[in-house]
Design an enzyme around this catalytic site. Structure first.
Site, mmCIF file in Angstrom:
data_model
loop_
_atom_site.group_PDB
_atom_site.id
_atom_site.type_symbol
_atom_site.label_atom_id
_atom_site.label_comp_id
_atom_site.label_asym_id
_atom_site.label_seq_id
_atom_site.Cartn_x
_atom_site.Cartn_y
_atom_site.Cartn_z
ATOM 1 N N LEU A 1 0.861 -1.175 0.000
ATOM 2 C CA LEU A 1 0.000 0.000 0.000
ATOM 3 C C LEU A 1 0.898 1.226 0.000
ATOM 4 O O LEU A 1 1.982 1.220 0.598
ATOM 5 C CB LEU A 1 -0.909 0.036 1.236
ATOM 6 C CG LEU A 1 -1.987 -1.041 1.357
ATOM 7 C CD1 LEU A 1 -2.703 -0.894 2.705
ATOM 8 C CD2 LEU A 1 -2.986 -0.970 0.217
ATOM 9 N N ASP A 2 0.453 2.299 -0.653
ATOM 10 C CA ASP A 2 1.197 3.551 -0.602
ATOM 11 C C ASP A 2 1.295 4.040 0.838
ATOM 12 O O ASP A 2 0.457 3.705 1.689
ATOM 13 C CB ASP A 2 0.509 4.616 -1.454
ATOM 14 C CG ASP A 2 0.469 4.252 -2.930
ATOM 15 O OD1 ASP A 2 1.385 3.540 -3.381
ATOM 16 O OD2 ASP A 2 -0.485 4.669 -3.617
ATOM 17 N N LYS A 3 2.278 4.876 1.097
ATOM 18 C CA LYS A 3 2.508 5.395 2.445
ATOM 19 C C LYS A 3 1.238 5.961 3.067
ATOM 20 O O LYS A 3 0.917 5.681 4.226
ATOM 21 C CB LYS A 3 3.598 6.475 2.407
ATOM 22 C CG LYS A 3 3.813 7.199 3.728
ATOM 23 C CD LYS A 3 4.819 8.321 3.585
ATOM 24 C CE LYS A 3 4.944 9.107 4.879
ATOM 25 N NZ LYS A 3 5.912 10.238 4.755
#
Length: 322
Positions: free
Chosen positions: A147-149
């Site tokens: 998942l993106d940050k």
């Protein structure tokens, strides 16, 4: 093929034995072992054979050695920590599902998933290695996807070599079903599907764009809630390309609120002052991986988990209610 094994921690000694069965006569040793001991890749088994940690009738051999029925194979090897894994760090994790084969965790917004440029530590991988040191031999401590940050929600982590191989294959077969909540600009009338290929931006290599020579990407979405100037969508990924939901929503001209790369600045007209302040003050993309379903590595049941919406997103939804 009958086997018996004794193993301690995944970073310690691993011992297994196998008696070659009649149907394996004349086959290569590494081929027979890769079918019998599916927890280990063929390359790992070949390395153990070459190093003398796997013996055939008590003697060192080569991976291509032909075997005969009744011969005894003995493994006395060691699983070393993966060279790319960082040091463990005591970082709090919310674990949604935990069993001997896997974790499902609820990643908070702002937590980087694995070390990279500008983020040498303080990541989810550091936290996982502290939570379970036996993840050390697995690539990226067993992460199956990312998942993106600033995207929150469900992430799956394999805890054994067997589970890692199974879940990576399940992801490729699209057997892991991922649902997201995405708060987007504009008041959509109906749901739909985006089937547009994605690839790297020709100039900015950090961005993804819709391009005809890209990899196929399919995103399904339906309306969850209609709000002032925005719509909360329930999104299901059919494929899992980098930034897929963010790029596809921007392609529809309904970018995700707060997206710093693919979104819009400001807020739409017609909002109250409180709504405009909350909209503009939301400091990340409003995207949350709320639900995941997958086959268990044992093959006898399905695992599912749901991650509740984080507080910052709940607060924004409340303010944008008509």
């Amino acid at each position: 093929m009958s086997t018996e094994s004794v193993s301690g921690s995944a970073t310690e000694a691993v011992r297994q034995t196998l008696v070659i069965p009649p149907e394996a006569a004349g086959r290569r040793l590494d081929q027979v072992l890769s079918e019998a001991w599916r927890d280990y890749s063929r390359s790992r088994l070949a390395a153990w054979i070459r190093s003398g940690e796997i013996l055939l009738d008590g003697q060192p051999v080569k991976p291509k050695q032909a075997v005969m029925p009744g011969q005894r194979v003995e493994l006395d090897g060691r699983l070393e920590a993966h060279p790319d894994n960082p040091r463990p760090q005591d970082i709090e994790l919310e674990v949604l599902v935990e069993d001997p084969e896997l974790f499902i965790v609820n990643k908070p917004p702002g937590l980087v998933v694995h070390p990279g440029s500008g983020n040498p530590d303080g990541t989810l991988v550091n936290a996982l290695l502290h939570r379970d040191p036996n993840l050390a031999p697995l690539p990226r401590a067993g992460l199956i996807h990312r998942l993106d940050k600033d995207t929150s929600g469900c992430l799956v982590i394999a805890r054994t070599l067997k589970a890692h191989r199974f879940l990576v294959a399940a992801m490729k077969r699209r057997e892991i079903k991922r649902h997201y909540k995405a708060l987007v600009w504009g008041e959509l009338i109906a749901g739909g599907t985006v089937d547009e290929p994605l690839g790297r931006h020709p100039v900015d290599r950090r961005r993804q764009v819709v391009r005809p020579d890209g990899r196929r990407a399919v995103t399904h979405y339906r309306i969850d809630r209609r709000l002032c100037g925005a719509t909360l969508l329930d999104v299901e990924l059919e494929t899992g390309r980098t930034h897929q939901i963010r790029v596809h929503m921007a392609h529809l001209r309904h970018p995700i609120i707060g997206d710093p790369v693919y979104g819009r600045r400001g807020a739409p007209a017609g909002l109250s002052e409180a709504q405009r302040d909350a909209w503009q003050g939301f400091g990340r993309q409003a995207l949350h991986a709320w639900r995941i379903r997958l086959p268990h590595p044992d093959g006898d049941h399905e695992v599912s988990a749901e991650a509740p919406l984080p507080r910052d997103l709940l607060d924004l939804l409340d303010v944008l209610e008509p």
